[in-house]
Motif scaffolding. Sequence first.
Motif, PDB file in Angstrom:
ATOM      1  N   GLU A  96      -3.650   0.304  91.797  1.00 59.59           N
ATOM      2  CA  GLU A  96      -4.975   0.023  92.351  1.00 59.59           C
ATOM      3  C   GLU A  96      -6.098   0.288  91.374  1.00 59.59           C
ATOM      4  N   ASN A  97      -5.787   0.946  90.263  1.00 58.17           N
ATOM      5  CA  ASN A  97      -6.882   1.222  89.324  1.00 58.17           C
ATOM      6  C   ASN A  97      -6.399   1.173  87.879  1.00 58.17           C
ATOM      7  N   LYS A 122      -8.566  -5.806  93.657  1.00 60.04           N
ATOM      8  CA  LYS A 122      -8.261  -4.512  94.285  1.00 60.04           C
ATOM      9  C   LYS A 122      -6.967  -3.967  93.722  1.00 60.04           C
ATOM     10  N   ASN A 123      -6.071  -4.883  93.383  1.00 64.55           N
ATOM     11  CA  ASN A 123      -4.748  -4.491  92.916  1.00 64.55           C
ATOM     12  C   ASN A 123      -4.373  -5.265  91.670  1.00 64.55           C
ATOM     13  N   ASN A 169      -5.061 -12.232  93.145  1.00 65.11           N
ATOM     14  CA  ASN A 169      -5.815 -13.175  93.973  1.00 65.11           C
ATOM     15  C   ASN A 169      -5.617 -14.571  93.430  1.00 65.11           C
ATOM     16  N   THR A 205     -13.082 -10.258  92.348  1.00 60.70           N
ATOM     17  CA  THR A 205     -12.865  -8.832  92.598  1.00 60.70           C
ATOM     18  C   THR A 205     -11.372  -8.529  92.697  1.00 60.70           C
TER      19      THR A 205
END
Length: 421
Positions: free
Chosen positions: A124-125, A178-179, A146, A176
């Motif tokens: 996640e980061n 997120k993962n 995505n 964006t």
Amino acid sequence: MKIAILGSGGREHALTFSISKSTKVEKIYCIPGNAGTSELAENVSLNINDFKTIYDFLKKNNVNFVVVGPEDPLVNGIVDYLEKLNIKVFGPNKVASQLEGSKIFTKKICKKYNIPTAEFGIFENAEDSYKYIDKAKHPLVIKADNLAAGKGVYICKEKAESYLAVKEIFDGKFGTAKNILFEEFLEGEEMSYFIISDGKTFKYFGSAQDHKRVGEGDTGKNTGGMGAYSPSRLFSEELEQKILKKIIKPTLKGINDLGTKYKGFLYAGLMIVKDEPFLIEYNVRMGDPECQTILPTLETDIVKIFESCIDEKLSEIEIKWINKNSLCVVLCSNGYPEKYEKNLIINNLEKLNLDKNNYLFHAGTEKRDDKIYAVGGRVLNFVCLSEIYSKAKINIQENLKKLNWEKGFYRKDIGYKVIDK
Ligand code: AMP
Ligand code: GLY
């Protein structure tokens, strides 16, 4: 019946062409379409992600049947939206479309149902990602979670490249993030395998091999697809049985277990490693240029097939195919997949030899004042059906010579794995 097709690429021109052959159709709208579709349908310039405006248009024009070409509106839930308003739509719903919309959704299904795919890790980061990279074997595959229009996938040969990929993804290069997804690099040969499903049963809808890299010998940047041939040279009954048993059936069960159904085309992007299929990705639509390559070999009325899917009666229909090989070469604007010029005139289209074996499908084109202009990176698809691929290649090259479009380029080696040099 009146039908609307959403999309504007080569895939949508091929769909429009097949639909126009149906005895059931009196009028076709293409939203927004291209110069090619405008010969067979009425183009309507609307945004395919503006569902309300599309619905208003359909209602006003008494259109009750929609075929969705690209993934964006599917992932955004157009099927759920229009079905609620009593419009029939061919394509998967929002939940099922996550098979393409979220690579992590698909990986989780693979894990739960034991579907062969590359080993993976999800983070996640950036900090955790860097730690993983330090220990990981390279080459390493890194993907944004995505829709990134075929981009957003990095094959990193060394750590420095992996760090950069993580930075670009979390900096929002593909929207964006997120993962992030890390995958083991699978070494083999790729194959596109298609089915059509009504939620209860499914049927084979062709196989093909795409050529994703821009340069000859599969070199250079990734593109949307520079050409394809169908069927794939890897295709065999034995391999198909493995694909169905290990990949397609458990996936459809996974979707059923979520309390919904998969209706529409399903495109499995596979890596075949020593005769074993591994899932690389799912797409919830036909491939482009695979659709242009496969559809001219379809004998059965496509509208009847779509209707039988919507009505969950696919088992009652037999899908027949012309037993020929098909080759497709994509003519692109110079510079593609990077910067290219727009609004370039294309002459000589009337000189092409087109018949029941030779087809031209438009992609990024527009008709203005009776002239055809290139407005996209991938511009025209040249397709030829033949008993032998090498003959198809000769016919396509003759047509490309006749067109003589100096503003474009194409790969001269499409199908090299099935054509003797
Ligand atoms: P995708 O958008 O997931 O289809 O990835 C784009 C391209 O990257 C694929 O068509 C493959 O050529 C390549 N690719 C993706 N994942 C892998 C993998 N795990 N191993 C090897 N190549 C991959
Ligand atoms: N041919 C690649 C794609 O449609 O995604």
